[in-house]
Design an enzyme around this catalytic site. Structure first.
Site, PDB file in Angstrom:
ATOM      1  N   GLU A  68       9.061  16.355  15.146  1.00  0.00           N
ATOM      2  CA  GLU A  68       9.520  16.270  13.761  1.00  0.00           C
ATOM      3  C   GLU A  68       8.712  17.207  12.867  1.00  0.00           C
ATOM      4  OE1 GLU A  68       8.451  12.707  11.539  1.00  0.00           O
ATOM      5  OE2 GLU A  68      10.488  12.633  10.739  1.00  0.00           O
ATOM      6  N   LYS A 110       0.848  -1.199   0.000  1.00  0.00           N
ATOM      7  CA  LYS A 110       0.000   0.000   0.000  1.00  0.00           C
ATOM      8  C   LYS A 110       0.880   1.245   0.000  1.00  0.00           C
ATOM      9  CE  LYS A 110      -2.799   3.166   2.317  1.00  0.00           C
ATOM     10  NZ  LYS A 110      -2.021   4.161   1.561  1.00  0.00           N
ATOM     11  N   GLY A 137       6.501   5.290   8.215  1.00  0.00           N
ATOM     12  CA  GLY A 137       5.619   6.450   8.266  1.00  0.00           C
ATOM     13  C   GLY A 137       5.708   7.124   9.621  1.00  0.00           C
ATOM     14  N   GLY A 195       1.949   4.501  13.334  1.00  0.00           N
ATOM     15  CA  GLY A 195       2.596   3.327  13.938  1.00  0.00           C
ATOM     16  C   GLY A 195       1.835   2.838  15.164  1.00  0.00           C
ATOM     17  N   CYS A 221      13.536  11.070   6.543  1.00  0.00           N
ATOM     18  CA  CYS A 221      13.348  10.620   7.928  1.00  0.00           C
ATOM     19  C   CYS A 221      14.593  10.862   8.766  1.00  0.00           C
ATOM     20  CB  CYS A 221      12.954   9.152   7.961  1.00  0.00           C
ATOM     21  SG  CYS A 221      14.131   8.077   7.146  1.00  0.00           S
ATOM     22  N   GLU A 259       9.138   1.660  11.002  1.00  0.00           N
ATOM     23  CA  GLU A 259      10.226   2.619  10.732  1.00  0.00           C
ATOM     24  C   GLU A 259       9.578   3.992  10.786  1.00  0.00           C
ATOM     25  OE1 GLU A 259      13.320   1.512  10.290  1.00  0.00           O
ATOM     26  OE2 GLU A 259      12.679  -0.581  10.244  1.00  0.00           O
TER      27      GLU A 259
HETATM   28  P1  NAD Z   1       1.973   8.615   7.481  1.00  0.00           P
HETATM   29  O1  NAD Z   1       2.183   7.855   8.735  1.00  0.00           O
HETATM   30  O2  NAD Z   1       0.946   9.682   7.456  1.00  0.00           O
HETATM   31  O3  NAD Z   1       1.582   7.622   6.289  1.00  0.00           O
HETATM   32  C1  NAD Z   1       2.368   6.501   5.974  1.00  0.00           C
HETATM   33  C2  NAD Z   1       1.500   5.447   5.327  1.00  0.00           C
HETATM   34  O4  NAD Z   1       0.534   5.011   6.287  1.00  0.00           O
HETATM   35  C3  NAD Z   1       0.712   5.923   4.113  1.00  0.00           C
HETATM   36  O5  NAD Z   1       0.676   4.907   3.139  1.00  0.00           O
HETATM   37  C4  NAD Z   1      -0.670   6.170   4.687  1.00  0.00           C
HETATM   38  O6  NAD Z   1      -1.705   6.048   3.740  1.00  0.00           O
HETATM   39  C5  NAD Z   1      -0.747   5.053   5.708  1.00  0.00           C
HETATM   40  N1  NAD Z   1      -1.756   5.310   6.765  1.00  0.00           N
HETATM   41  C6  NAD Z   1      -2.238   6.495   7.191  1.00  0.00           C
HETATM   42  N2  NAD Z   1      -3.178   6.298   8.139  1.00  0.00           N
HETATM   43  C7  NAD Z   1      -3.273   4.960   8.324  1.00  0.00           C
HETATM   44  C8  NAD Z   1      -4.055   4.132   9.177  1.00  0.00           C
HETATM   45  N3  NAD Z   1      -4.943   4.652  10.026  1.00  0.00           N
HETATM   46  N4  NAD Z   1      -3.856   2.788   9.114  1.00  0.00           N
HETATM   47  C9  NAD Z   1      -2.943   2.254   8.274  1.00  0.00           C
HETATM   48  N5  NAD Z   1      -2.194   2.982   7.417  1.00  0.00           N
HETATM   49  C10 NAD Z   1      -2.356   4.322   7.448  1.00  0.00           C
HETATM   50  O7  NAD Z   1       3.405   9.159   7.051  1.00  0.00           O
HETATM   51  P2  NAD Z   1       3.786  10.073   5.816  1.00  0.00           P
HETATM   52  O8  NAD Z   1       3.286  11.446   6.096  1.00  0.00           O
HETATM   53  O9  NAD Z   1       3.396   9.399   4.551  1.00  0.00           O
HETATM   54  O10 NAD Z   1       5.388  10.030   5.904  1.00  0.00           O
HETATM   55  C11 NAD Z   1       6.113  10.853   6.739  1.00  0.00           C
HETATM   56  C12 NAD Z   1       6.573  10.112   7.973  1.00  0.00           C
HETATM   57  O11 NAD Z   1       7.300   8.942   7.601  1.00  0.00           O
HETATM   58  C13 NAD Z   1       7.538  10.936   8.787  1.00  0.00           C
HETATM   59  O12 NAD Z   1       7.247  10.788  10.148  1.00  0.00           O
HETATM   60  C14 NAD Z   1       8.890  10.312   8.456  1.00  0.00           C
HETATM   61  O13 NAD Z   1       9.898  10.511   9.412  1.00  0.00           O
HETATM   62  C15 NAD Z   1       8.526   8.880   8.329  1.00  0.00           C
HETATM   63  N6  NAD Z   1       9.568   8.150   7.589  1.00  0.00           N
HETATM   64  C16 NAD Z   1      10.362   7.264   8.270  1.00  0.00           C
HETATM   65  C17 NAD Z   1      11.383   6.578   7.603  1.00  0.00           C
HETATM   66  C18 NAD Z   1      12.271   5.573   8.314  1.00  0.00           C
HETATM   67  O14 NAD Z   1      12.936   4.802   7.631  1.00  0.00           O
HETATM   68  N7  NAD Z   1      12.315   5.544   9.630  1.00  0.00           N
HETATM   69  C19 NAD Z   1      11.577   6.811   6.243  1.00  0.00           C
HETATM   70  C20 NAD Z   1      10.753   7.738   5.586  1.00  0.00           C
HETATM   71  C21 NAD Z   1       9.740   8.389   6.277  1.00  0.00           C
END
Ligand code: NAD
Length: 495
Positions: free
Chosen positions: A399, A189, A242, A247, A300, A265
């Site tokens: 962040e 996804k 994300g 998470g 990230c 992550e």
């Molecule tokens: P997000 O958590 O909003 O979304 C990530 C994914 O989760 C998307 O596909 C989204 O559709 C899905 N999602 C959203 N709500 C959900 C739910 N209720 N249930 C299941 N899935 C759901 O994150 P984002 O805004 O897309 O990305 C930014 C974040 O990702 C930042 O916090 C960044 O630090 C983190 N990130 C971490 C790493 C790492 O390797 N640690 C790498 C890149 C980004």
């Protein structure tokens, strides 16, 4: 490299409305629902993606489970899986320019960076895990002479991979490649804010000979499609990248469903610690500017808190400001620019909100802080530097995921360690010093998955990215990531 004329031709390509990949077929969502894809470059609508319903997610999981149990992929000889994963890498490389431009139109990453970090990195990841397939062995445990204990590695089953909008191909590959290498089936996804390059990657996976159903792809909103994956009772593992907020939700979904294994992550607030004895303050400023401002801070591991020894603080701030002034922010498909667009309007508004709060809380705005080029309809922001950032401030603790850096002075190594560890995160860090003993002490004392010394941001497929504390668990990349997608099974035999 890619030329401006190649970019200009690719950016004109029409993008058809996108579908879901279920059991090897491209289909619409069960209820016909779609989501508009808006380009952050100019706010224009590019196309639509399908909004998968819970029943579409269920169909994806059923397909993934059936093919897993049939064993077409899960029990295929190692050489067969290696061939397909290597072929996927070849096809990514052959289509790298198209994939990169498509991704940039969707998420705004500057093209020079996108081409290396997206198709370039994803191809390398598929090759790395293809190569690992016939080199990672099971074990024979020492036992008494009349017994034999074999430890087998087995694929787990169905893996749900949920990824964000920054570097979707690179991060997607970090999940898909090791999961497939281990013999699992995957339901992927992508983020609703950047699905296009992964949809194209899924086409290439089929072209490479991945059997139908081994990779299914469901696009859609997190709250519907993502939640349905999180709550599904027949998904064995979720590999997630994300935000911490999502998470936490996934942990709750796992507890409420089948207690599926979760690898998270998450975000960071990574400290970049500059000591007065840094070998070269100019270089420290130059690399630190890239460490926070590349990809508009949507990284990230961005070095979003710079801790500077007080004796060189003012000098360093001037140098960092000069570096920020050199950066050209604008159309990410123009090779003259260094920094592209913020991926979504909502993210840009969030970044600007951090600037406003930091000023209210007593931070000093050294440069930046505003939206750029609003007349063009896209989402751009100035590289932004704050000094006088105190540990209790929002900008120190949370962040941004945008081009905003917080600078805090320190007076001793002990204070630097306390400040570095003074948030809930633990993803990345850096230390600038000429003192070898201090460098090693800092590596030991900073609680984060990676600590760079006299640089910021080195990485490779053969080293793990493994967040600590609220930056996550498990590891992406390296052989450790392969282990995440395997079960260990012991066969105890009386001889
Ligand atoms: P997000 O958590 O909003 O979304 C990530 C994914 O989760 C998307 O596909 C989204 O559709 C899905 N999602 C959203 N709500 C959900 C739910 N209720 N249930 C299941 N899935 C759901 O994150 P984002 O805004 O897309 O990305 C930014 C974040 O990702 C930042 O916090 C960044 O630090 C983190 N990130 C971490 C790493 C790492 O390797 N640690 C790498 C890149 C980004």
């Amino acid at each position: 490299m890619i030329s401006q004329s190649e970019i200009d031709a690719l950016r004109q390509q029409e993008i058809a409305p996108q579908k879901l990949l279920l059991d090897g077929q491209w289909v619409d969502a069960a209820d016909g629902g779609t989501i508009k894809v808006v380009s952050p470059i100019d706010g224009e609508e590019l196309t639509t993606i399908a909004a998968a319903t819970p029943s579409d997610v269920d169909a994806a999981v059923v397909s993934a489970r059936q093919v897993f149990e049939r064993g077409y992929w899960s029990r295929m000889a190692p050489q067969g899986r290696m061939k397909v994963l290597n072929k996927i890498a070849d096809l990514i490389e052959a289509n790298a320019k198209e994939l990169a431009v498509l991704g940039v139109r969707d998420n705004g990453t500057e093209i020079g960076m996108a081409i290396k970090a997206e198709p370039g990195s994803a191809a390398g990841t598929f090759r790395f895990y293809a190569g690992a397939i016939d080199k990672v062995y099971g074990e024979i445990a020492p036992t008494s002479d009349d017994q034999l204990a074999l430890v087998h590695r087995e694929p787990v089953g169905v893996v749900g991979a949920i990824v964000p909008w920054n570097f979707p191909m690179m991060i997607g590959a970090w999940k898909i490649a090791p999961a497939l290498a281990a013999g699992n089936s995957v339901v992927l996804k992508p983020s609703e804010a950047a699905s296009l390059s992964l949809l194209r990657l899924a086409e290439l996976c089929l072209e490479a000979g991945l059997p139908a159903g081994v990779l299914n792809l469901v696009t859609g909103n997190g709250a519907v499609t993502g939640e349905a994956l999180g709550l599904h009772n027949d998904i064995d593992i979720i590999g997630f990248t994300g935000s911490g907020g999502v998470g936490r939700r996934l942990m709750d979904y796992a507890a409420r469903s089948n207690m599926k294994r979760l690898y998270l992550e998450l975000g960071g607030k990574s400290p970049n610690v500059v000591f007065a004895d840094t070998p070269d303050l100019d270089q420290a400023a130059k690399v630190s500017a890239a460490g926070i401002f590349r990809n508009s801070g949507e990284v990230c591991v961005a070095g979003s808190r710079i801790l500077v020894e007080r004796t060189v603080h003012d000098q360093f701030v001037e140098k960092l400001k000069a570096q920020a002034a050199k950066l050209k922010v604008g159309d990410p498909l123009n090779l003259d620019n260094n920094i592209g667009a913020i991926t979504t309007k909502q993210q840009l508004e969030g970044d600007l909100g951090f600037v406003e709060r930091a000023q209210k809380e007593g931070g000093t705005l050294v440069c930046g802080g505003a939206q750029l080029h609003p007349e063009g309809g896209g989402y751009y922001m100035e590289p932004t530097i704050f000094t006088d950032v105190k540990p209790e401030m929002d900008l120190f603790q949370n962040e941004v995921f945008g081009p905003v850096v917080a600078i805090t002075p320190f007076d001793s190594e002990e204070e630097a360690v306390a400040l570095a560890n003074g948030t809930d995160f633990g993803l990345a860090a850096a230390v600038w010093t000429s003192n070898l003993s201090r460098a090693h002490r800092m590596v030991r004392n900073i609680k984060s998955g990676v600590v760079h010394v006299n640089t910021y941001g080195g990485a490779g497929n053969n080293v793990p990215l493994a967040g600590m504390r609220q930056s996550g668990n498990g590891a992406d990349k390296s052989l450790h990531a392969l282990e995440k997608y395997e079960n260990l099974k012991t066969a105890w035999i009386q001889l």
